[in-house]
Design an enzyme around this catalytic site. Sequence first.
Site, PDB file in Angstrom:
ATOM      1  N   CYS A  26       0.854  -1.189   0.000  1.00 46.72           N
ATOM      2  CA  CYS A  26       0.000   0.000   0.000  1.00 46.72           C
ATOM      3  C   CYS A  26       0.889   1.239   0.000  1.00 46.72           C
ATOM      4  O   CYS A  26       1.776   1.369   0.844  1.00 46.72           O
ATOM      5  CB  CYS A  26      -0.879  -0.018   1.246  1.00 46.72           C
ATOM      6  SG  CYS A  26      -1.883   1.474   1.453  1.00 46.72           S
TER       7      CYS A  26
ATOM      8  N   CYS B  63       0.377   3.222   3.567  1.00 40.46           N
ATOM      9  CA  CYS B  63       0.790   2.730   4.888  1.00 40.46           C
ATOM     10  C   CYS B  63       1.884   1.675   4.827  1.00 40.46           C
ATOM     11  O   CYS B  63       2.433   1.300   5.866  1.00 40.46           O
ATOM     12  CB  CYS B  63      -0.406   2.181   5.658  1.00 40.46           C
ATOM     13  SG  CYS B  63      -0.983   0.580   5.054  1.00 40.46           S
TER      14      CYS B  63
ATOM     15  N   CYS C  45      -7.408  -1.019   1.456  1.00 42.84           N
ATOM     16  CA  CYS C  45      -6.384  -1.531   2.369  1.00 42.84           C
ATOM     17  C   CYS C  45      -7.004  -1.686   3.760  1.00 42.84           C
ATOM     18  O   CYS C  45      -7.621  -0.759   4.266  1.00 42.84           O
ATOM     19  CB  CYS C  45      -5.218  -0.550   2.410  1.00 42.84           C
ATOM     20  SG  CYS C  45      -3.988  -0.941   3.668  1.00 42.84           S
TER      21      CYS C  45
ATOM     22  N   CYS D 179      -5.302   1.004   6.370  1.00 45.23           N
ATOM     23  CA  CYS D 179      -5.464   2.474   6.335  1.00 45.23           C
ATOM     24  C   CYS D 179      -6.653   2.924   5.505  1.00 45.23           C
ATOM     25  O   CYS D 179      -6.841   4.122   5.316  1.00 45.23           O
ATOM     26  CB  CYS D 179      -4.184   3.125   5.824  1.00 45.23           C
ATOM     27  SG  CYS D 179      -3.968   2.976   4.041  1.00 45.23           S
TER      28      CYS D 179
ATOM     29  N   CYS E  35      -8.498  -5.735  -9.566  1.00 42.98           N
ATOM     30  CA  CYS E  35      -8.086  -4.733 -10.545  1.00 42.98           C
ATOM     31  C   CYS E  35      -7.659  -3.487  -9.761  1.00 42.98           C
ATOM     32  O   CYS E  35      -8.498  -2.776  -9.210  1.00 42.98           O
ATOM     33  CB  CYS E  35      -9.274  -4.435 -11.470  1.00 42.98           C
ATOM     34  SG  CYS E  35      -8.901  -3.285 -12.799  1.00 42.98           S
TER      35      CYS E  35
END
Length: 144
Positions: free
Chosen positions: A48, A51, A97, A100, A120
């Site tokens: 991510c 984060c 995510c 976060c 995707c």
Amino acid sequence: MADKVDKTEEEWRERLTPEQYWVTRHAGTEPAFSGTYWNSKEAGHYACVCCGQNLFGSAEKYDSGSGWPSFWRPIDKERVEMRSDTTHGMSRTEVVCSSCDAHLGHVFEDGPEPSGLRYCINSTSLKLNEEGANHELEQEPSTS
Ligand code: FE
């Protein structure tokens, strides 16, 4: 699960580029075939961008032809959350995510076996870490 990363809009705006902020914090979508990773074949973990939690692995990345990085599963299902998304006149499942709440992309049911799923994901939401490519699936996030 680790505690949620919780920052204010202003803190995210300061940490991210304008494009990263728009995609991850306001569910933007990069144009197809425009991102850094849609055609990437490098081995590694895709984390991510907000984060740093590792979300997807290169071993589960495949060429969907969509112009966005596509994976048939995350590293661990605990690392992403699904949400109903009815914006833009469509009924889709948003992927965020789990740490976060960054918007990552959407998941569709036209992926390859064995999952039949296509995650995707915007390149903009990801950062490829080329070390540690040999992740173990379903492993709990390491505590550090
Ligand atoms: Fe995150």
